[in-house]
Motif scaffolding. Sequence first.
Motif, PDB file in Angstrom:
ATOM      1  N   GLN A   4       0.829  -1.206   0.000  1.00 55.86           N
ATOM      2  CA  GLN A   4       0.000   0.000   0.000  1.00 55.86           C
ATOM      3  C   GLN A   4       0.863   1.256   0.000  1.00 55.86           C
ATOM      4  OE1 GLN A   4      -3.298   0.264  -0.400  1.00 55.86           O
ATOM      5  NE2 GLN A   4      -3.020   2.504  -0.384  1.00 55.86           N
ATOM      6  N   ASP A   5       2.085   1.150   0.500  1.00 55.34           N
ATOM      7  CA  ASP A   5       2.994   2.308   0.506  1.00 55.34           C
ATOM      8  C   ASP A   5       3.218   2.855  -0.903  1.00 55.34           C
ATOM      9  OD1 ASP A   5       3.307   2.204   3.227  1.00 55.34           O
ATOM     10  OD2 ASP A   5       5.201   1.087   3.164  1.00 55.34           O
ATOM     11  N   GLN A  32       9.641   2.828  -1.836  1.00 52.91           N
ATOM     12  CA  GLN A  32       8.234   2.416  -1.912  1.00 52.91           C
ATOM     13  C   GLN A  32       7.744   2.147  -3.336  1.00 52.91           C
ATOM     14  OE1 GLN A  32       6.102   5.504   0.183  1.00 52.91           O
ATOM     15  NE2 GLN A  32       6.971   4.930   2.163  1.00 52.91           N
ATOM     16  N   VAL A  33       8.448   2.683  -4.326  1.00 53.19           N
ATOM     17  CA  VAL A  33       7.973   2.533  -5.703  1.00 53.19           C
ATOM     18  C   VAL A  33       9.011   1.824  -6.587  1.00 53.19           C
ATOM     19  CG1 VAL A  33       7.111   3.725  -7.760  1.00 53.19           C
ATOM     20  CG2 VAL A  33       6.551   4.600  -5.483  1.00 53.19           C
ATOM     21  N   HIS A 106       0.184  -1.664 -15.299  1.00 58.69           N
ATOM     22  CA  HIS A 106      -0.088  -0.264 -14.958  1.00 58.69           C
ATOM     23  C   HIS A 106      -0.635  -0.213 -13.542  1.00 58.69           C
ATOM     24  CE1 HIS A 106      -1.260   3.924 -16.083  1.00 58.69           C
ATOM     25  NE2 HIS A 106      -2.181   3.729 -15.170  1.00 58.69           N
ATOM     26  N   LEU A 107       0.032   0.561 -12.683  1.00 63.14           N
ATOM     27  CA  LEU A 107      -0.410   0.738 -11.304  1.00 63.14           C
ATOM     28  C   LEU A 107      -0.700   2.215 -11.055  1.00 63.14           C
ATOM     29  CD1 LEU A 107       2.174  -1.475  -9.351  1.00 63.14           C
ATOM     30  CD2 LEU A 107      -0.014  -2.161 -10.374  1.00 63.14           C
ATOM     31  N   ALA A 108      -1.896   2.525 -10.587  1.00 64.47           N
ATOM     32  CA  ALA A 108      -2.267   3.903 -10.280  1.00 64.47           C
ATOM     33  C   ALA A 108      -3.460   3.873  -9.346  1.00 64.47           C
ATOM     34  CB  ALA A 108      -2.613   4.676 -11.554  1.00 64.47           C
ATOM     35  N   ASN A 109      -3.642   4.971  -8.628  1.00 64.88           N
ATOM     36  CA  ASN A 109      -4.762   5.036  -7.701  1.00 64.88           C
ATOM     37  C   ASN A 109      -6.109   5.136  -8.408  1.00 64.88           C
ATOM     38  OD1 ASN A 109      -3.890   5.036  -4.777  1.00 64.88           O
ATOM     39  ND2 ASN A 109      -2.464   6.535  -5.590  1.00 64.88           N
ATOM     40  N   GLN A 191      -5.114  -7.432  -5.276  1.00 64.71           N
ATOM     41  CA  GLN A 191      -4.405  -8.388  -6.129  1.00 64.71           C
ATOM     42  C   GLN A 191      -2.948  -7.990  -6.320  1.00 64.71           C
ATOM     43  OE1 GLN A 191      -7.246  -8.025  -9.379  1.00 64.71           O
ATOM     44  NE2 GLN A 191      -7.772 -10.193  -9.223  1.00 64.71           N
ATOM     45  N   VAL A 192      -2.717  -6.689  -6.493  1.00 59.90           N
ATOM     46  CA  VAL A 192      -1.357  -6.196  -6.725  1.00 59.90           C
ATOM     47  C   VAL A 192      -0.456  -6.440  -5.518  1.00 59.90           C
ATOM     48  CG1 VAL A 192       0.017  -4.117  -7.179  1.00 59.90           C
ATOM     49  CG2 VAL A 192      -2.153  -4.469  -8.377  1.00 59.90           C
ATOM     50  N   THR A 193      -1.006  -6.334  -4.331  1.00 58.42           N
ATOM     51  CA  THR A 193      -0.211  -6.461  -3.107  1.00 58.42           C
ATOM     52  C   THR A 193      -0.208  -7.886  -2.542  1.00 58.42           C
ATOM     53  OG1 THR A 193      -2.117  -5.730  -1.778  1.00 58.42           O
ATOM     54  CG2 THR A 193      -0.548  -4.040  -2.477  1.00 58.42           C
TER      55      THR A 193
END
Length: 223
Positions: A4-5, A32-33, A106-109, A191-193
């Motif tokens: 989540q960070d 974190q990224v 692709h990761l985004a809020n 799912q991503v985490t």
Amino acid sequence: MFTQDCFDFLDALHLHNDRTWFKAHQQQYEAQVRTPALQFISHMQPHIAALSPRLTAVSKKIGGSLMRPQRDARFSHDKTPYKTNVGIQFRHFQGKDVHAPGLYLHLANDGCFLAAGIWHPASAQLSQIRQCMDENPRSYQKAVAALGAGGFYLDGDSLQRPPKGYDKQHPLIDELKRKDFIAVKALTPAQVTADDFCEYCAQSWQHTQQLMAYLCFALALDY
């Protein structure tokens, strides 16, 4: 890897998208990224090689599978300097840029997704793909059907009118109008985490293999 960070940092970057803030939080970005993204690429290397030895998975800060955080704002009204997403592309080794056939994360809020195919191909490549669809329609339809079985759908831009040389009554006219051949599957942050995210990606991308092979065949590329 991803936690989540990562999403929290992207959210903060959205609120403070300037070079001064980013420089002050460079270590946070690294921890974190970028580091989790590079770890993901490293873990995906055997999975990508199993999908196709023609796809590259390069875990480098610059010049690898991880896209740079800086935006190209030269031709945009939006002059913010940084992307508020993480982009990772496992592209065909003969491709030089993001327009090459490949697999994408692709990761985004505002949304996460997996993708596969080719985005904004040059006009010559687009003509090759359309010609292949015209001459080999059944293989294309089978590839599209395989996408649906894996939860993917074709997305991207399309022409308003039929492309030059194709009749509006062509049985695949809506497909021939496509300017992008991108299969997309939505992801949730959970799912991503998850611990098995790499395996989930590999299993999901299996359903895009027929499309990837078809596009590479159309472009005279090995796959």
